[in-house]
Design a protein around this motif. Structure first.
Motif, PDB file in Angstrom:
ATOM      1  N   ALA A   1       7.408  10.057   8.631  1.00  0.00           N
ATOM      2  CA  ALA A   1       5.974   9.842   9.062  1.00  0.00           C
ATOM      3  C   ALA A   1       5.788   8.514  10.146  1.00  0.00           C
ATOM      4  O   ALA A   1       6.482   7.602   9.600  1.00  0.00           O
ATOM      5  N   LEU A   2       5.048   8.474  10.998  1.00  0.00           N
ATOM      6  CA  LEU A   2       4.695   7.370  11.901  1.00  0.00           C
ATOM      7  C   LEU A   2       3.993   6.499  11.002  1.00  0.00           C
ATOM      8  O   LEU A   2       2.963   6.734  10.335  1.00  0.00           O
ATOM      9  N   ALA A   3       4.237   5.127  10.842  1.00  0.00           N
ATOM     10  CA  ALA A   3       3.507   3.876  10.424  1.00  0.00           C
ATOM     11  C   ALA A   3       2.546   3.513  11.029  1.00  0.00           C
ATOM     12  O   ALA A   3       2.492   3.743  12.469  1.00  0.00           O
ATOM     13  N   HIS A   4       1.448   3.366  10.536  1.00  0.00           N
ATOM     14  CA  HIS A   4       0.063   2.730  10.960  1.00  0.00           C
ATOM     15  C   HIS A   4      -0.447   1.837  10.225  1.00  0.00           C
ATOM     16  O   HIS A   4      -1.226   1.954   9.207  1.00  0.00           O
ATOM     17  N   ALA A   5      -0.073   0.352  10.305  1.00  0.00           N
ATOM     18  CA  ALA A   5      -0.535  -0.777   9.585  1.00  0.00           C
ATOM     19  C   ALA A   5      -1.762  -1.178  10.037  1.00  0.00           C
ATOM     20  O   ALA A   5      -2.176  -1.010  11.162  1.00  0.00           O
ATOM     21  N   GLY A   6      -2.362  -2.053   8.904  1.00  0.00           N
ATOM     22  CA  GLY A   6      -3.497  -2.921   9.767  1.00  0.00           C
ATOM     23  C   GLY A   6      -4.359  -3.417   8.399  1.00  0.00           C
ATOM     24  O   GLY A   6      -4.907  -2.306   7.915  1.00  0.00           O
TER      25      GLY A   6
ATOM     26  N   PHE B   1       1.038  10.992  11.096  1.00  0.00           N
ATOM     27  CA  PHE B   1       0.897   9.822  10.216  1.00  0.00           C
ATOM     28  C   PHE B   1       0.639   9.874   8.776  1.00  0.00           C
ATOM     29  O   PHE B   1      -0.004   9.112   8.228  1.00  0.00           O
ATOM     30  N   ASP B   2       0.831  11.212   8.584  1.00  0.00           N
ATOM     31  CA  ASP B   2       0.655  11.770   6.837  1.00  0.00           C
ATOM     32  C   ASP B   2       1.736  10.913   6.462  1.00  0.00           C
ATOM     33  O   ASP B   2       2.858  11.380   6.053  1.00  0.00           O
ATOM     34  N   PRO B   3       1.587   9.841   5.441  1.00  0.00           N
ATOM     35  CA  PRO B   3       2.673   9.115   4.652  1.00  0.00           C
ATOM     36  C   PRO B   3       3.323   9.973   3.705  1.00  0.00           C
ATOM     37  O   PRO B   3       4.354   9.525   3.071  1.00  0.00           O
ATOM     38  N   ARG B   4       2.643  11.135   3.192  1.00  0.00           N
ATOM     39  CA  ARG B   4       3.573  12.099   2.365  1.00  0.00           C
ATOM     40  C   ARG B   4       4.751  12.679   3.054  1.00  0.00           C
ATOM     41  O   ARG B   4       5.561  13.139   2.321  1.00  0.00           O
ATOM     42  N   LYS B   5       4.758  12.703   4.421  1.00  0.00           N
ATOM     43  CA  LYS B   5       5.916  13.407   5.087  1.00  0.00           C
ATOM     44  C   LYS B   5       6.982  12.355   5.239  1.00  0.00           C
ATOM     45  O   LYS B   5       6.683  11.145   5.422  1.00  0.00           O
TER      46      LYS B   5
END
Length: 441
Positions: free
Chosen positions: A302-307, A295-299
């Motif tokens: 990366a898997l997205a996780h919104a909310g 979930f690391d957005p720098r990668k």
């Protein structure tokens, strides 16, 4: 008991329950009126299924500490505490102060804020297997994201779950598969039966991404996971390369590091919720750093996780204040020791009266059941006279005790020794009042 005697007993129980429901209806006209209004806007007048019961649910007007007042002005000792989320009671001054401070700084800040890191660090410190954590708004969301993480990490499609398991509104297995469940490839096993799990792994082992399990099945009646069973799950996952996911949305409150710390079992992923947000809407999932790194957005990719509200300042502030100032590790130990003593006292009362009824559970979480036999899975609940739970519920409501109709109850920090003594006294009166209808040991 002969068939004739069984029919007579059943009729007697039905009559007692009808009388109890009638007394309840007569005593709560304002709650009845509130329910009638709700019917005009919501299906069944309800937006949270667990809160409904016939003939109509109580409409709760306010709460303070470990007390509740309904629309008709009746005062209750609160022994449900928002189904375990309300460990701090109602309007705790420490929590209120934290929320007021957050309000002063603005609610929707549209960015990383100053308090989310504090709560994340506090959670990781409290639960050693949670090396990295992400926040959600409910336990349901936490488990959904946890399963997504497990499937993405292992690149496998199947999830082992258990009959009687509850992991949120769309991950419910109380009666096997549920039509509102999300469409994962679930494999159903029997709780506390390692042979049933081994059979699934022998057939599907290299397709199984994870086992998702509650260390104690809460919604099904506080059915305790046997330590040897839970450790065997760990061994199976290790052997087949699957992930062990502990749903500790409820059980994390049973010890400073959750039940996995108590049992010395290392889960790969853990879901959390309920009280950790200080009584506000909250959920979290976390675990091994390498799994959560997805979930690391720098990668790249990366898997997205919104909310929108994952890091909302009200929950973050209340959560930090609650864990650091109120539900400290020592407070967790003490509350659950009180719960053990309370449950033991109630069960000794039943045993001394020759009544085959017991409270099952661990620490501050427990559930009334019309049996004195061991319960290892939901299969052991089949054939029980569950109307006795209804009768117990109405008796407790009539005597100023609020609990779940299914027999579930929890202790919160502000519950006093006098509150528990009152509960024991009312329970004793239940035995006296309905002894002829109760199962004998």
């Amino acid at each position: 008991m002969t068939n004739s005697a069984k029919k007579t007993h059943s009729a007697g129980l039905s009559g007692a329950l009808a009388e109890a429901a009638e007394r309840y209806s007569n005593a709560n006209p304002n709650s009845a009126a509130q329910f009638s209004k709700a019917l005009a806007a919501m299906p069944g007048g309800n937006t949270r299924s667990v809160l409904y019961y016939s003939p109509f649910p109580l409409a709760i007007a306010r709460g303070e500490a470990a007390r509740l007042w309904d629309a008709d002005g009746h005062e209750y000792r609160d022994f449900i505490a928002e189904f375990s989320a309300g460990v701090y009671g109602h309007s705790n001054p420490v929590i209120r102060r934290a929320i007021d401070t957050a309000l002063d700084g603005g609610i929707n800040l549209s960015g990383h804020n100053l308090i989310e890191t504090e709560l994340a660090a506090t959670v990781c410190d409290r639960f050693p297997t949670v090396e990295r954590v992400r926040f959600t708004n409910s336990g349901t969301e936490s488990n959904l994201l946890l399963l997504a993480a497990a499937k993405a990490y292992t690149k496998r499609p199947k999830i082992v779950v258990f009959n009687g398991g509850y992991h949120g509104g769309v991950l419910s297995f109380g009666s096997g598969q549920n039509p509102v469940n999300v469409p994962h490839e679930f494999l159903l096993a029997t709780y506390n039966d390692i042979a049933s799990v081994e059979a699934l792994f022998n057939r599907h082992g290299r397709e199984i991404a994870a086992i998702l399990v509650e260390p104690m099945q809460g919604a099904s009646g506080c059915i305790v996971g046997q330590p040897e069973f839970l450790r065997a799950l760990r061994d199976l996952c290790t052997r087949f390369g699957a992930l062990l996911a502990f749903d500790e949305v409820m059980t994390s409150r049973l010890a400073p590091g959750g039940m996995q710390a108590l049992l010395d079992i290392k889960a790969d992923l853990t879901s959390l919720g309920k009280y950790i947000g200080g009584g506000m809407s909250f959920g979290a999932f976390g675990g091994r750093e390498d799994i959560m790194a997805q979930f690391d957005p720098r990668k790249h990719r990366a898997l997205a996780h919104a909310g929108t509200f994952n890091n909302n300042v009200l929950t973050m502030s209340a959560g930090v204040a609650g864990l650091r100032e109120l539900y400290t590790p020592q407070a967790a130990v003490e509350l659950n020791q009180r719960g053990e003593r309370f449950r033991d006292a109630l069960n000794q009362q039943f045993a001394a009266s020759g009544v085959a009824m017991r409270f099952f559970g661990l620490g501050s979480l427990m559930n009334f059941q019309p049996t004195d036999k061991e319960i290892r899975s939901v299969d052991d609940l089949a054939g029980m006279e569950h109307r006795l739970k209804d009768l117990f519920f109405f008796h407790m409501i009539e005597n100023s005790v609020y609990m779940a109709r299914r027999g579930y109850m929890t202790l919160s920090l502000p519950v006093t020794e006098q509150d528990m003594a009152h509960f024991e006294s009312v329970s004793a009166r239940f035995i006296e009042r309905y002894r002829r209808l109760l199962p004998a040991s």
